[in-house]
Scaffold this active site. Structure first.
Site, PDB file in Angstrom:
ATOM      1  N   ASP A 187       0.863  -1.189   0.000  1.00 38.69           N
ATOM      2  CA  ASP A 187       0.000   0.000   0.000  1.00 38.69           C
ATOM      3  C   ASP A 187       0.896   1.235   0.000  1.00 38.69           C
ATOM      4  O   ASP A 187       2.085   1.152   0.325  1.00 38.69           O
ATOM      5  CB  ASP A 187      -0.918   0.022   1.242  1.00 38.69           C
ATOM      6  CG  ASP A 187      -1.818   1.260   1.275  1.00 38.69           C
ATOM      7  OD1 ASP A 187      -2.440   1.575   0.239  1.00 38.69           O
ATOM      8  OD2 ASP A 187      -1.886   1.944   2.308  1.00 38.69           O
ATOM      9  N   SER A 188       0.301   2.372  -0.339  1.00 37.89           N
ATOM     10  CA  SER A 188       1.061   3.622  -0.295  1.00 37.89           C
ATOM     11  C   SER A 188       1.488   3.954   1.134  1.00 37.89           C
ATOM     12  O   SER A 188       2.345   4.799   1.339  1.00 37.89           O
ATOM     13  CB  SER A 188       0.195   4.762  -0.827  1.00 37.89           C
ATOM     14  OG  SER A 188      -0.928   4.928   0.016  1.00 37.89           O
ATOM     15  N   TYR A 198      -0.448   8.952  -2.196  1.00 35.74           N
ATOM     16  CA  TYR A 198      -0.383   8.767  -3.652  1.00 35.74           C
ATOM     17  C   TYR A 198      -1.538   9.516  -4.329  1.00 35.74           C
ATOM     18  O   TYR A 198      -1.449   9.877  -5.499  1.00 35.74           O
ATOM     19  CB  TYR A 198      -0.543   7.282  -4.014  1.00 35.74           C
ATOM     20  CG  TYR A 198       0.698   6.423  -3.893  1.00 35.74           C
ATOM     21  CD1 TYR A 198       1.827   6.838  -3.192  1.00 35.74           C
ATOM     22  CD2 TYR A 198       0.728   5.166  -4.497  1.00 35.74           C
ATOM     23  CE1 TYR A 198       2.943   6.018  -3.081  1.00 35.74           C
ATOM     24  CE2 TYR A 198       1.843   4.353  -4.409  1.00 35.74           C
ATOM     25  CZ  TYR A 198       2.954   4.772  -3.706  1.00 35.74           C
ATOM     26  OH  TYR A 198       4.048   3.956  -3.620  1.00 35.74           O
ATOM     27  N   GLY A 199      -2.632   9.680  -3.598  1.00 30.78           N
ATOM     28  CA  GLY A 199      -3.880  10.146  -4.188  1.00 30.78           C
ATOM     29  C   GLY A 199      -3.828  11.520  -4.829  1.00 30.78           C
ATOM     30  O   GLY A 199      -4.678  11.860  -5.645  1.00 30.78           O
ATOM     31  N   CYS A 206      -4.161  -1.179  -2.300  1.00 26.64           N
ATOM     32  CA  CYS A 206      -4.238   0.272  -2.485  1.00 26.64           C
ATOM     33  C   CYS A 206      -5.098   0.540  -3.719  1.00 26.64           C
ATOM     34  O   CYS A 206      -4.705   0.198  -4.842  1.00 26.64           O
ATOM     35  CB  CYS A 206      -2.823   0.819  -2.682  1.00 26.64           C
ATOM     36  SG  CYS A 206      -2.771   2.591  -3.009  1.00 26.64           S
ATOM     37  N   THR A 238      -5.775   3.293  -5.119  1.00 24.55           N
ATOM     38  CA  THR A 238      -5.176   4.314  -5.982  1.00 24.55           C
ATOM     39  C   THR A 238      -4.130   3.685  -6.904  1.00 24.55           C
ATOM     40  O   THR A 238      -4.094   3.971  -8.107  1.00 24.55           O
ATOM     41  CB  THR A 238      -4.532   5.416  -5.112  1.00 24.55           C
ATOM     42  OG1 THR A 238      -5.515   5.892  -4.190  1.00 24.55           O
ATOM     43  CG2 THR A 238      -4.030   6.566  -5.946  1.00 24.55           C
ATOM     44  N   CYS A 272     -10.851   3.687  -0.312  1.00 32.24           N
ATOM     45  CA  CYS A 272      -9.421   3.837  -0.020  1.00 32.24           C
ATOM     46  C   CYS A 272      -9.157   2.992   1.218  1.00 32.24           C
ATOM     47  O   CYS A 272      -9.962   3.009   2.162  1.00 32.24           O
ATOM     48  CB  CYS A 272      -9.101   5.309   0.241  1.00 32.24           C
ATOM     49  SG  CYS A 272      -7.479   5.591   0.978  1.00 32.24           S
ATOM     50  N   THR A 273      -8.056   2.241   1.205  1.00 34.19           N
ATOM     51  CA  THR A 273      -7.839   1.275   2.286  1.00 34.19           C
ATOM     52  C   THR A 273      -7.525   1.938   3.630  1.00 34.19           C
ATOM     53  O   THR A 273      -7.520   1.269   4.661  1.00 34.19           O
ATOM     54  CB  THR A 273      -6.726   0.283   1.907  1.00 34.19           C
ATOM     55  OG1 THR A 273      -5.548   1.019   1.525  1.00 34.19           O
ATOM     56  CG2 THR A 273      -7.154  -0.603   0.766  1.00 34.19           C
TER      57      THR A 273
END
Ligand code: DGL
Length: 262
Positions: free
Chosen positions: A10-11, A42-43, A73, A75, A186-187
């Site tokens: 994930d980010s 990241y978004g 993620c 995104t 979004c996680t």
């Protein structure tokens, strides 16, 4: 059969909301988690930047000898999963990735709207917009970008009322709207379900059922491990945590997120 770990990416810390479902549903797997907190969020980035960062993180997980990669993620999925799959084909590396759960949300009965709340990138990227276009009534889904949440979750803020100022901006234009479901796209968001529910009450009407894609994604991971004959019959759910951010600060938050049903 393979005792190698599953790589989870994930980010930042948000993928822990998917990993905790994986630990519940696939407890005999071991996992290596890579959170790119040093580069989150990241978004707010461009597609190219998200893809470059995602590829670098996947490269790190592959160097740790994982048997499959779970992109936890939304995104990263929206920006780069097609490219990632193309590149990974040569390594026969299974890739499983999360997407906003608008399908189960749109299957709920009702005449209200479905709010899909996610990062700015997810709400504008073609992959997600194509998914929305495949819904029976795409106009039922309202996409709401939510800049600001990820940074607060990354700093370990989970109080229900600590997000009111952000929700004032997201929900004010929809005051009094009847909403059947709110998709946590979004996680990072499942950790602040309380803030979503509290602000839904302040602004909206209808059931506002909160839905996220983690369980569906983990079930898909299980199916893919079966298909590739990669299940681990003897693993114990060991988790190794890696981050591009400050490990001393982030690891305790990550462990708290994994253990508690926040
Ligand atoms: N957790 C990520 C997602 O599911 C994105 C957070 C970010 O903006 O970095 O979309």
């Amino acid at each position: 059969m393979s005792e190698r770990p599953v790589g989870v990416f994930d980010s930042g810390l948000g993928g822990a909301s998917v990993l905790r479902e994986a630990l519940r549903l696939l407890p005999n797997e071991n996992y290596i988690y890579y959170g790119d907190s040093g580069n989150a969020p990241y978004g707010d980035k461009s597609d190219d930047d998200i893809t470059t960062l995602t590829m670098a993180c996947i490269g790190k997980l592959m160097a740790m000898n994982v048997k499959a990669i779970l992109i936890a993620c939304n995104t990263a999925t929206a920006a780069s999963v097609s490219k990632v799959r193309q590149l990974m084909n040569q390594y026969s590396m299974p890739i499983i990735s999360i997407e906003p759960a608008i399908k189960p949300a749109c299957a709920l009965p009702g005449t209200g709207k479905v709010f899909m709340m996610a990062t700015l990138a997810t709400t504008r990227l073609n992959r997600y917009l194509a998914l929305q276009a495949r819904m029976p009534d795409p106009s039922r889904v309202i996409n709401i970008p939510c800049p600001g949440i990820v940074e607060r979750v990354e700093s370990g803020i989970f109080d229900e009322d600590a997000y009111d100022d952000l929700f004032d901006k997201y929900f004010a234009p929809y005051m009094g709207t009847a909403v059947d479901a709110i998709v946590l796209g979004c996680t990072h968001y499942p950790f602040i379900k309380g803030a979503f529910a509290r602000n839904a009450k302040r602004y909206l009407r209808g059931n506002c059922t909160l839905i996220d894609g983690s369980v569906g994604t983990v079930r898909q991971l299980g199916r893919i491990l079966d298909r590739y004959k990669l299940r681990n019959p003897i693993g114990t759910g060991r988790v190794e945590f890696h981050t591009s951010g400050n490990e001393a600060v982030l690891k305790p938050i990550f462990e708290k997120l994994l253990k508690q049903d926040i």
